[in-house]
Design an enzyme around this catalytic site. Structure first.
Site, PDB file in Angstrom:
ATOM      1  N   ASP A  62       0.652  -1.305  -0.078  1.00 40.00           N
ATOM      2  CA  ASP A  62       0.029  -0.155   0.040  1.00 40.00           C
ATOM      3  C   ASP A  62       0.999   1.289  -0.039  1.00 40.00           C
ATOM      4  O   ASP A  62       2.188   1.127   0.080  1.00 40.00           O
ATOM      5  CB  ASP A  62      -0.875  -0.119   1.219  1.00 40.00           C
ATOM      6  N   ASN A 128      -7.589  -2.483  14.270  1.00 36.33           N
ATOM      7  CA  ASN A 128      -8.890  -3.044  14.129  1.00 36.33           C
ATOM      8  C   ASN A 128      -8.937  -4.324  13.141  1.00 36.33           C
ATOM      9  O   ASN A 128      -9.763  -4.489  12.646  1.00 36.33           O
ATOM     10  CB  ASN A 128      -9.501  -1.601  13.547  1.00 36.33           C
ATOM     11  N   HIS A 130      -6.990  -4.555  10.325  1.00 34.03           N
ATOM     12  CA  HIS A 130      -6.690  -4.534   8.673  1.00 34.03           C
ATOM     13  C   HIS A 130      -5.792  -4.989   8.652  1.00 34.03           C
ATOM     14  O   HIS A 130      -4.607  -5.079   9.189  1.00 34.03           O
ATOM     15  CB  HIS A 130      -6.859  -2.760   8.445  1.00 34.03           C
ATOM     16  N   GLU A 135      -9.453  -2.073   5.444  1.00 30.23           N
ATOM     17  CA  GLU A 135     -10.413  -1.529   6.778  1.00 30.23           C
ATOM     18  C   GLU A 135     -11.544  -2.515   7.097  1.00 30.23           C
ATOM     19  O   GLU A 135     -12.051  -3.197   5.931  1.00 30.23           O
ATOM     20  CB  GLU A 135     -10.828  -0.190   6.531  1.00 30.23           C
TER      21      GLU A 135
END
Ligand code: GLP
Length: 233
Positions: A62, A128, A130, A135
């Site tokens: 990314d 979280n 990811h 996400e």
């Protein structure tokens, strides 16, 4: 999933490096690479080694939208600082966060991944759950995409920026479907902040609410965790 518990991040980096060496010996040619603090000790092991990477290809997960390769918070800059300046690859791909046409950039990155199937994918994990920048709520069948970062991710990553406001709010990320095509996946997690995500990833249901839970459906995933990250298992 195979779980390996380690004493600390240094040992985790060494074990990930040993796994990489085994895959290189059996012909791996393309590495999927990650940023963040987690893979740094793994990169240090690569740098210390006498392995030659000049015939290998790397593909990063990314990049932030809007940051240039010269910006010291871009992932291109991170990779150069942490690895590429010491171990150049034959070719290294990172999404172009400055692309004028983000849709075209995303398509182009999918072609790159198709042309270079990933043999060995390194992953960290967000608090979280990811992976990459996929996400919670991201469909499992997406390939490369432009994502809006979750507030928790912006908060977590703001430690690298002067303020929350300076953290980019979007990124280009390899999608979950692309990550799942990798032959071998090594996910590392260190610290108490990751304990909930790790517990849900391993023992929870497979759900888009916790993107990393999809890894339960991959047949060659190794999870390297320290005591703190494993504390809720
Ligand atoms: C970012 C990256 C992820 C990384 C995560 C965790 O969101 N896009 O690839 O896994 O941060 O970062 P850290 O390793 O610093 O905890």
């Amino acid at each position: 999933m195979k779980i390996i518990k380690v004493d600390n991040q240094e040992e985790g980096g060494k074990i990930a490096f040993t796994l990489l060496k085994e895959k290189l010996a059996s012909g791996a040619k393309t590495l999927g690479l990650a940023t963040g603090s987690t893979p740094i000790t793994f990169y240090q092991e690569i740098i210390k080694s006498n392995l030659d990477f000049s015939e290998l290809t790397s593909i990063n997960l990314d990049e932030y939208v809007g940051l240039s390769v010269d910006n010291d918070q871009s992932y291109a800059y991170f990779m150069k600082e942490q690895l590429f300046q010491y171990k150049p690859f034959k070719e290294s791909f990172i999404p172009n966060g400055l692309a004028k046409d983000l849709k075209a950039e995303v398509k182009c990155y999918d072609v790159i991944i198709d042309q270079h199937p990933i043999d060995f994918q390194i992953l960290g994990i967000g608090r979280n759950g990811h992976i990459g920048f996929n996400e919670p709520g991201t469909a499992f069948d997406v390939t490369t995409q432009v994502v809006d970062l979750a507030a928790d991710t912006i908060q977590a990553n703001s430690r690298f920026f002067d303020s929350y406001e300076e953290v980019p709010k979007q990124a280009i990320s390899m999608g979950i479907a692309s990550i799942m095509k990798s032959k071998t996946i090594v996910l590392m997690a260190y610290g108490r902040d990751k304990a909930d995500a790790i517990a849900q990833m391993i023992n929870g249901p497979v759900t888009t609410d916790l993107p990393a839970s999809i890894l339960q459906e991959h047949d060659d995933v190794i999870v390297i965790v320290d005591e703190a990250a494993a504390s809720k298992l």
